[in-house]
Design an enzyme around this catalytic site. Structure first.
Site, mmCIF file in Angstrom:
data_model
loop_
_atom_site.group_PDB
_atom_site.id
_atom_site.type_symbol
_atom_site.label_atom_id
_atom_site.label_comp_id
_atom_site.label_asym_id
_atom_site.label_seq_id
_atom_site.Cartn_x
_atom_site.Cartn_y
_atom_site.Cartn_z
ATOM 1 N N GLU A 130 -14.860 14.357 42.058
ATOM 2 C CA GLU A 130 -14.787 12.895 42.008
ATOM 3 C C GLU A 130 -14.697 12.342 43.427
ATOM 4 O O GLU A 130 -13.757 12.640 44.167
ATOM 5 C CB GLU A 130 -13.572 12.443 41.196
ATOM 6 C CG GLU A 130 -13.507 10.940 41.027
ATOM 7 C CD GLU A 130 -12.332 10.495 40.175
ATOM 8 O OE1 GLU A 130 -12.493 9.540 39.389
ATOM 9 O OE2 GLU A 130 -11.242 11.103 40.311
ATOM 10 N N GLY A 179 -4.099 8.080 37.718
ATOM 11 C CA GLY A 179 -4.346 8.476 39.100
ATOM 12 C C GLY A 179 -5.066 9.813 39.162
ATOM 13 O O GLY A 179 -5.830 10.172 38.265
ATOM 14 N N SER A 180 -4.794 10.564 40.205
ATOM 15 C CA SER A 180 -5.523 11.807 40.462
ATOM 16 C C SER A 180 -4.997 12.961 39.619
ATOM 17 O O SER A 180 -3.831 12.973 39.199
ATOM 18 C CB SER A 180 -5.415 12.184 41.945
ATOM 19 O OG SER A 180 -4.101 12.622 42.244
ATOM 20 N N CYS A 239 -12.483 5.139 37.820
ATOM 21 C CA CYS A 239 -12.409 6.502 37.293
ATOM 22 C C CYS A 239 -13.552 6.795 36.325
ATOM 23 O O CYS A 239 -13.973 7.935 36.190
ATOM 24 C CB CYS A 239 -11.058 6.748 36.627
ATOM 25 S SG CYS A 239 -10.581 5.495 35.426
ATOM 26 N N GLU A 246 -3.927 9.347 32.516
ATOM 27 C CA GLU A 246 -5.324 8.899 32.620
ATOM 28 C C GLU A 246 -5.767 9.276 34.014
ATOM 29 O O GLU A 246 -5.343 8.673 35.000
ATOM 30 C CB GLU A 246 -5.418 7.391 32.366
ATOM 31 C CG GLU A 246 -6.823 6.943 31.986
ATOM 32 C CD GLU A 246 -7.641 6.523 33.189
ATOM 33 O OE1 GLU A 246 -8.471 7.345 33.642
ATOM 34 O OE2 GLU A 246 -7.461 5.395 33.666
ATOM 35 N N LYS A 305 6.036 1.588 38.724
ATOM 36 C CA LYS A 305 5.772 1.778 40.152
ATOM 37 C C LYS A 305 4.299 1.534 40.432
ATOM 38 O O LYS A 305 3.441 2.347 40.078
ATOM 39 C CB LYS A 305 6.132 3.191 40.622
ATOM 40 C CG LYS A 305 6.121 3.291 42.167
ATOM 41 C CD LYS A 305 5.970 4.695 42.684
ATOM 42 C CE LYS A 305 4.541 5.102 42.884
ATOM 43 N NZ LYS A 305 3.836 4.348 43.974
ATOM 44 N N GLY A 310 -1.203 14.169 38.675
ATOM 45 C CA GLY A 310 -0.898 14.356 37.266
ATOM 46 C C GLY A 310 -0.241 15.695 36.994
ATOM 47 O O GLY A 310 0.705 15.794 36.192
ATOM 48 N N GLU A 366 -4.430 15.948 40.689
ATOM 49 C CA GLU A 366 -3.414 16.659 41.467
ATOM 50 C C GLU A 366 -2.035 16.072 41.227
ATOM 51 O O GLU A 366 -1.054 16.791 40.983
ATOM 52 C CB GLU A 366 -3.774 16.599 42.957
ATOM 53 C CG GLU A 366 -2.779 17.286 43.862
ATOM 54 C CD GLU A 366 -3.115 17.109 45.335
ATOM 55 O OE1 GLU A 366 -2.312 17.563 46.173
ATOM 56 O OE2 GLU A 366 -4.171 16.512 45.655
#
Length: 500
Positions: A399, A246-247, A302, A268, A193, A251, A249
């Site tokens: 971040e 991704g973020s 990142c 990651e 996705k 994750g 949150e």
């Protein structure tokens, strides 16, 4: 809305953008069950360039079923050498269609075209070739066991099965291939996705994979939003592993969803990476590295070096060089010659970044360079430098994911323990950069920094053989290198009693 393309866009990219973009399931492009579509924008103009299908949970079911059939069927019967040949053909097709892929990546993500061509496209071809080399080298071991009598024991490394892969919008090509390549090499099948904001190059990769000979159902691509599409992948009982970039949150939500069948998870996540400049360093090179690390791709990286620590004897010189470079960076559309920095991905991201800049000033930071937006259309944020930043400020601790550098100094009173302790004052631990000519300092600092990637006198190290991942809340597991192969395999121990 009417689709609008940059005049420099080539015919192949225009032709692809003009299509109706569907889901890739079981080797065919199919419409989503919902029939809904998402607008895809050029972030440099804010204008519509395409639409893509929105996959539902039932579409994910179809994709997982196709991946399972392929895993137990034709893909399981391919030899390692056959997988290698397919992957090498895939890499060659990527290079042959490199201009089209680069233009699609540029217009959809906002990165300057030269990097899309020379960095992203070249990088994913190299990643495929590197991982293709592992297909014939994933043997097990023959441990010497101490059981009574005579035994023959060995281990096998086997593909984990059907893997769900969820990737972000900042590096659509790279993030896709960092996950696709090791999965193909190990013999897994995939439900991928891409971000709903940047699905175009993933869909084109899917077409090239089929052309290269990847069997139907091995690589399935479902476009859509985190909810319901990503959530359905993370929770699906037919998915054996989920890989996410991704973020933090999101994750955490994936971890909760994966608990249903205890699927394997690799993450990651974010970073708040320190750049530490010692007074003996090549200061002009350090300043250039600092700028590249935080201002490339508008800071939407990142591992971006967003916290700068410079020895007080070099602080003014480095800061002046950084500000000078920041003010001279040419902002513009990635397709335009000479553009050095493009836009952030969306209006929402622009508001987020500028909100951090304002909050930093409200908390006591000083605006040293930039700080505003640019242009009459698109989502451009000026390269920004903040001084007077302290731990506890949001700009220091969180971040931002934008072109915002937080600059601080340290003195002779600060030994390596104190410097590293300060650099480690974050929940993240993805990357760090050290600038010094003293190899003793470099090695000592590398040991003390809590980061998965430490670069010395360099801003990054984008080699397919080097593991990539972080400590603490920057994630679980490592991508690239043999560590990525481990993420997609299970180890089976076999012990045979020879005494009977």
């Amino acid at each position: 809305m009417t689709t609008t393309f940059h005049p420099a866009l080539g015919e192949a990219a225009r032709s692809f953008l003009s299509r109706q973009h569907h889901l890739l399931i079981d080797g065919r492009m199919v419409e989503s069950d919902s029939g809904r579509r998402t607008d895809i924008l050029d972030p440099a103009t804010g204008e519509l360039i395409a639409t893509a299908a929105e996959a539902s949970a039932s579409d994910v079911d179809r994709a997982v079923d196709a991946a399972r059939r392929a895993f137990t069927g034709p893909w399981s019967k391919t030899t390692p050498a056959e997988r290698t040949r397919i992957m090498l053909r895939f890499a060659s097709l990527i290079e042959a269609n490199g201009d089209e892929l680069a233009e699609l990546e540029c217009i959809n993500s906002g990165k300057p075209l030269p990097f899309c061509r020379n960095g992203d496209v070249a990088g994913i071809a190299e990643m495929l070739r590197y991982m293709a080399g592992w297909t014939t080298k994933m043997g097990g071991e023959t441990p010497n066991v101490s059981l009574p009598g005579e035994w023959h024991a060995y281990t096998l490394r086997e593909p984990i099965g059907v893997v769900g892969q969820i990737i972000p919008w900042n590096f659509p090509l790279n993030m896709a291939m960092w996950k696709i390549a090791p999965a193909l090499a190990t013999g897994c099948t995939i439900v991928l996705k891409p971000s709903e904001q940047t699905p175009l190059t993933a869909l084109r990769l899917g077409e090239l994979a089929l052309e290269a000979g990847v069997p139907a159902g091995v690589l399935n691509i479902v476009t859509g939003f985190g909810n319901p599409t990503g959530a359905a992948i993370a929770a699906h009982p037919g998915v054996d592993k989920v890989a996410f970039t991704g973020s933090g949150e999101t994750g955490r939500r994936i971890l909760l969803a994966a608990a249903g069948n205890l699927k394997r998870v690799s993450l990651e996540l974010g970073g708040k990476s320190p750049v530490i400049v010692f007074p003996d360093a090549n200061l002009e090179a350090a300043a250039a590295g600092v700028c590249s690390s935080i201002f490339f791709h508008a800071g939407q990286i990142c591992a971006a070096g967003s916290r700068l620590y410079v020895h007080e004897r070099a602080y003014d010189q480095v800061l002046e060089a950084v500000a000078r470079r920041a003010k001279s960076i040419k902002l513009g559309h990635g397709m335009e010659v000479g553009t050095e920095m493009g836009p952030v991905i969306s209006r929402r991201q622009l508001d987020r970044v500028t909100g951090y800049i304002h909050s930093g000033q409200e908390e006591g930071a000083t605006l040293y360079a930039g700080g505003g937006t640019a242009g009459e259309r698109g989502f451009f944020v000026q390269p920004t430098v903040l001084t007077g930043v302290k731990p506890g400020m949001a700009v220091h601790d969180e971040e931002i994911f934008g072109p915002v550098l937080c600059a601080m100094s340290f003195s002779d009173d600060a030994d390596l323990e104190r410097i590293s302790a300060t650099a480690n004052t974050t929940t993240y631990g993805l990357a760090a950069s050290i600038w010094t000519k003293d190899l003793g300092i470099a090695h000592k600092m590398a040991r003390r920094l809590q980061a998965g990637i430490v670069n010395v006198n360099a801003l990054s190290s984008p080699d397919a053989a080097l593991p990539y991942g972080g400590y603490k809340q920057s994630g679980w597991g490592r991508e690239r290198g043999f560590d990525a192969i481990k993420l997609y395999t299970e180890v089976k121990a076999v012990a045979i009693n020879l005494n009977t």
